[in-house]
Scaffold this active site. Sequence first.
Site, PDB file in Angstrom:
ATOM      1  N   GLU A 259      -0.510  31.567  29.247  1.00 18.44           N
ATOM      2  CA  GLU A 259       0.435  31.897  30.316  1.00 18.44           C
ATOM      3  C   GLU A 259       1.872  31.779  29.838  1.00 18.44           C
ATOM      4  O   GLU A 259       2.616  30.910  30.266  1.00 18.44           O
ATOM      5  CB  GLU A 259       0.172  31.009  31.536  1.00 18.44           C
ATOM      6  CG  GLU A 259      -0.088  29.567  31.153  1.00 18.44           C
ATOM      7  CD  GLU A 259      -0.613  28.733  32.292  1.00 18.44           C
ATOM      8  OE1 GLU A 259      -1.461  29.231  33.057  1.00 18.44           O
ATOM      9  OE2 GLU A 259      -0.151  27.590  32.412  1.00 18.44           O
ATOM     10  N   PRO A 260       2.284  32.675  28.947  1.00 17.86           N
ATOM     11  CA  PRO A 260       3.631  32.606  28.395  1.00 17.86           C
ATOM     12  C   PRO A 260       4.701  33.167  29.339  1.00 17.86           C
ATOM     13  O   PRO A 260       4.464  34.165  30.032  1.00 17.86           O
ATOM     14  CB  PRO A 260       3.533  33.483  27.138  1.00 17.86           C
ATOM     15  CG  PRO A 260       2.454  34.458  27.446  1.00 17.86           C
ATOM     16  CD  PRO A 260       1.508  33.789  28.386  1.00 17.86           C
ATOM     17  N   GLY A 261       5.827  32.527  29.356  1.00 20.49           N
ATOM     18  CA  GLY A 261       6.981  33.048  30.078  1.00 20.49           C
ATOM     19  C   GLY A 261       8.043  33.427  29.065  1.00 20.49           C
ATOM     20  O   GLY A 261       8.314  34.591  28.769  1.00 20.49           O
ATOM     21  N   ARG A 298      21.183  27.020  31.860  1.00 21.86           N
ATOM     22  CA  ARG A 298      20.428  26.397  30.763  1.00 21.86           C
ATOM     23  C   ARG A 298      21.292  25.615  29.764  1.00 21.86           C
ATOM     24  O   ARG A 298      20.905  24.525  29.347  1.00 21.86           O
ATOM     25  CB  ARG A 298      19.577  27.438  30.023  1.00 21.86           C
ATOM     26  CG  ARG A 298      18.540  28.102  30.929  1.00 21.86           C
ATOM     27  CD  ARG A 298      17.570  28.971  30.171  1.00 21.86           C
ATOM     28  NE  ARG A 298      16.584  28.193  29.468  1.00 21.86           N
ATOM     29  CZ  ARG A 298      16.631  27.843  28.206  1.00 21.86           C
ATOM     30  NH1 ARG A 298      17.601  28.270  27.441  1.00 21.86           N
ATOM     31  NH2 ARG A 298      15.697  27.096  27.679  1.00 21.86           N
ATOM     32  N   TYR A 302      19.894  21.955  29.911  1.00 22.48           N
ATOM     33  CA  TYR A 302      19.014  21.622  28.788  1.00 22.48           C
ATOM     34  C   TYR A 302      19.745  21.525  27.453  1.00 22.48           C
ATOM     35  O   TYR A 302      19.121  21.255  26.437  1.00 22.48           O
ATOM     36  CB  TYR A 302      17.935  22.696  28.627  1.00 22.48           C
ATOM     37  CG  TYR A 302      17.068  22.936  29.831  1.00 22.48           C
ATOM     38  CD1 TYR A 302      16.371  21.879  30.431  1.00 22.48           C
ATOM     39  CD2 TYR A 302      16.908  24.207  30.372  1.00 22.48           C
ATOM     40  CE1 TYR A 302      15.546  22.093  31.520  1.00 22.48           C
ATOM     41  CE2 TYR A 302      16.086  24.432  31.457  1.00 22.48           C
ATOM     42  CZ  TYR A 302      15.413  23.379  32.035  1.00 22.48           C
ATOM     43  OH  TYR A 302      14.601  23.605  33.104  1.00 22.48           O
ATOM     44  N   CYS A 328      34.278  25.163  39.774  1.00 19.24           N
ATOM     45  CA  CYS A 328      35.150  23.989  39.818  1.00 19.24           C
ATOM     46  C   CYS A 328      34.357  22.731  39.529  1.00 19.24           C
ATOM     47  O   CYS A 328      34.044  21.928  40.420  1.00 19.24           O
ATOM     48  CB  CYS A 328      35.892  23.931  41.140  1.00 19.24           C
ATOM     49  SG  CYS A 328      37.091  25.254  41.219  1.00 19.24           S
ATOM     50  N   GLU A 329      33.979  22.637  38.292  1.00 18.57           N
ATOM     51  CA  GLU A 329      33.207  21.563  37.732  1.00 18.57           C
ATOM     52  C   GLU A 329      33.159  21.876  36.256  1.00 18.57           C
ATOM     53  O   GLU A 329      33.348  23.032  35.879  1.00 18.57           O
ATOM     54  CB  GLU A 329      31.777  21.580  38.285  1.00 18.57           C
ATOM     55  CG  GLU A 329      31.465  20.312  39.025  1.00 18.57           C
ATOM     56  CD  GLU A 329      30.086  20.229  39.587  1.00 18.57           C
ATOM     57  OE1 GLU A 329      29.253  19.691  38.856  1.00 18.57           O
ATOM     58  OE2 GLU A 329      29.858  20.653  40.714  1.00 18.57           O
ATOM     59  N   TYR A 356      14.269  32.024  32.456  1.00 11.40           N
ATOM     60  CA  TYR A 356      14.889  30.887  33.143  1.00 11.40           C
ATOM     61  C   TYR A 356      16.409  31.012  33.250  1.00 11.40           C
ATOM     62  O   TYR A 356      17.141  30.025  33.108  1.00 11.40           O
ATOM     63  CB  TYR A 356      14.501  29.561  32.452  1.00 11.40           C
ATOM     64  CG  TYR A 356      13.016  29.445  32.270  1.00 11.40           C
ATOM     65  CD1 TYR A 356      12.198  29.212  33.364  1.00 11.40           C
ATOM     66  CD2 TYR A 356      12.415  29.620  31.028  1.00 11.40           C
ATOM     67  CE1 TYR A 356      10.823  29.157  33.219  1.00 11.40           C
ATOM     68  CE2 TYR A 356      11.048  29.569  30.875  1.00 11.40           C
ATOM     69  CZ  TYR A 356      10.255  29.331  31.970  1.00 11.40           C
ATOM     70  OH  TYR A 356       8.897  29.281  31.833  1.00 11.40           O
TER      71      TYR A 356
HETATM   72  C1  LIG Z   1       6.546  27.311  33.155  1.00 14.37           C
HETATM   73  C2  LIG Z   1       5.115  27.387  32.879  1.00 14.37           C
HETATM   74  C3  LIG Z   1       4.627  28.231  31.875  1.00 14.37           C
HETATM   75  C4  LIG Z   1       5.517  29.063  30.982  1.00 14.37           C
HETATM   76  O1  LIG Z   1       6.142  28.308  29.992  1.00 14.37           O
HETATM   77  P1  LIG Z   1       7.027  29.026  28.861  1.00 14.37           P
HETATM   78  O2  LIG Z   1       7.553  27.934  28.029  1.00 14.37           O
HETATM   79  O3  LIG Z   1       8.085  29.798  29.539  1.00 14.37           O
HETATM   80  O4  LIG Z   1       6.131  29.931  28.106  1.00 14.37           O
HETATM   81  C5  LIG Z   1       3.265  28.285  31.716  1.00 14.37           C
HETATM   82  N1  LIG Z   1       2.428  27.553  32.481  1.00 14.37           N
HETATM   83  C6  LIG Z   1       2.866  26.743  33.449  1.00 14.37           C
HETATM   84  C7  LIG Z   1       1.888  25.975  34.267  1.00 14.37           C
HETATM   85  C8  LIG Z   1       4.216  26.620  33.680  1.00 14.37           C
HETATM   86  O5  LIG Z   1       4.645  25.786  34.634  1.00 14.37           O
END
Ligand SMILES: *Cc1c(COP(=O)(O)O)cnc(C)c1O
Length: 401
Positions: A259-261, A298, A302, A328-329, A356
């Site tokens: 499940e890549p984002g 970010r 982070y 304004c920060e 993100y």
């Molecule tokens: C955020 C999230 C991801 C994606 O993570 P990436 O670092 O963006 O690939 C996958 N699984 C779960 C459960 C998440 O909360």
Amino acid sequence: MESHQLLAVAEEFGSPVYVYDAAKIQSQYQRLTNAFSKVERLRINYAVKALSNLSVLKLLKQMNSGLDTVSIQEVQLGLHAGFSPDKIIYTPNGVSLDEIEEVARLGVQINIDNLSILEQFGTKHPQIPVCIRINPHVMAGGNSNISVGHIDSKFGISVHQLPHVLRIVENTNMDINGIHMHTGSDILDIEVFLYASEILFDAAKNFKTLDFIDFGSGFKVPYKKGDIETNIEELGKKLSKRFNAFEREYGRELTLTFEPGKFLVSEAGYFLAKVNVVKQTTSTVFAGIDSGFNHLIRPMLYGSEHQIENISHPKGKERFYTVVGYICETDTFASNRRITEIKEGDILCFKNAGAYCFTMASNYNSRCKPAEVLWMNDKAHLITKRETFEDIIRNQIEIDM
Ligand SMILES: *Cc1c(COP(=O)(O)O)cnc(C)c1O
């Protein structure tokens, strides 16, 4: 994308603006599936929270991707984009039983990450298949805000609590069809990933009717020169072999799920902002842009280092700048960054702005959220309108005073 294309987008749609390169999202998706081509059943569930625009979801749907969601609203977005419920997995943390039941009623795969809800859900709905999120307790990456697999993490059911999980499953007679881990957003090294995978395989042996094993994500993409990048090809080679061997040992067809984002969308994104003011102080030169942490948080949240280029004057001589926003920060995007000489009115381009970034934007300082543009087939498509003042007050109810 080329600078002149980005400049044209800023010209046409104004600034600040997010731009996403469809071809890059497609090629990253292809790279991932190619790396695991030796696995019979592979499923990629794109993590919606990284970038949740409907057109981006549709693009991923075209490529046969599924979705990973963390809220019922993300599930609704997926359904709205045309995904069928069986292409969506729901991996919430700390949400109510009510919401989980509502999502289950939609026909979406549920992933449960705590014993309390597991017991309640299993008691009420033993016939609905459930995936279990395991915390393998592997410290992945260096930043504890984005490492979610370690011992103090709020995510997942500890692998040491498996006996309790098994007792709940036995007592409720519920159907566990998947097992899952997601160790965090910054996996530095393939060996760590494989180590965590072994823990997941061991846990999987306790369940007799699994359909899939979900290895989550956390693939790293480079943000600045010299950054390490997850070697997907090498991971593909090693994990595929191990997965196929496990499947034979397990004696039942299994789907390997990711499940890549960030991996899919980070590098496809560009954030364009205009320099309002160049301000020389006694200690530095500030370049103040028409944005702030309300649009891109970010770097402040982070410490992420997004590369910044002056695409209006890419050939000038380099100077050191501190790039800041108009909030304004203190909202510093970058300190002591070498950028080609900046003039007021120049467009700065932030790289890795796909994941993100827009999804974490807010209206702080009563500023409007930027527009989003999808660059596809050599054309710019507006996919989110820039907000206006009307959007800022939309839900406010003015009472008589
Ligand atoms: C955020 C999230 C991801 C994606 O993570 P990436 O670092 O963006 O690939 C996958 N699984 C779960 C459960 C998440 O909360």
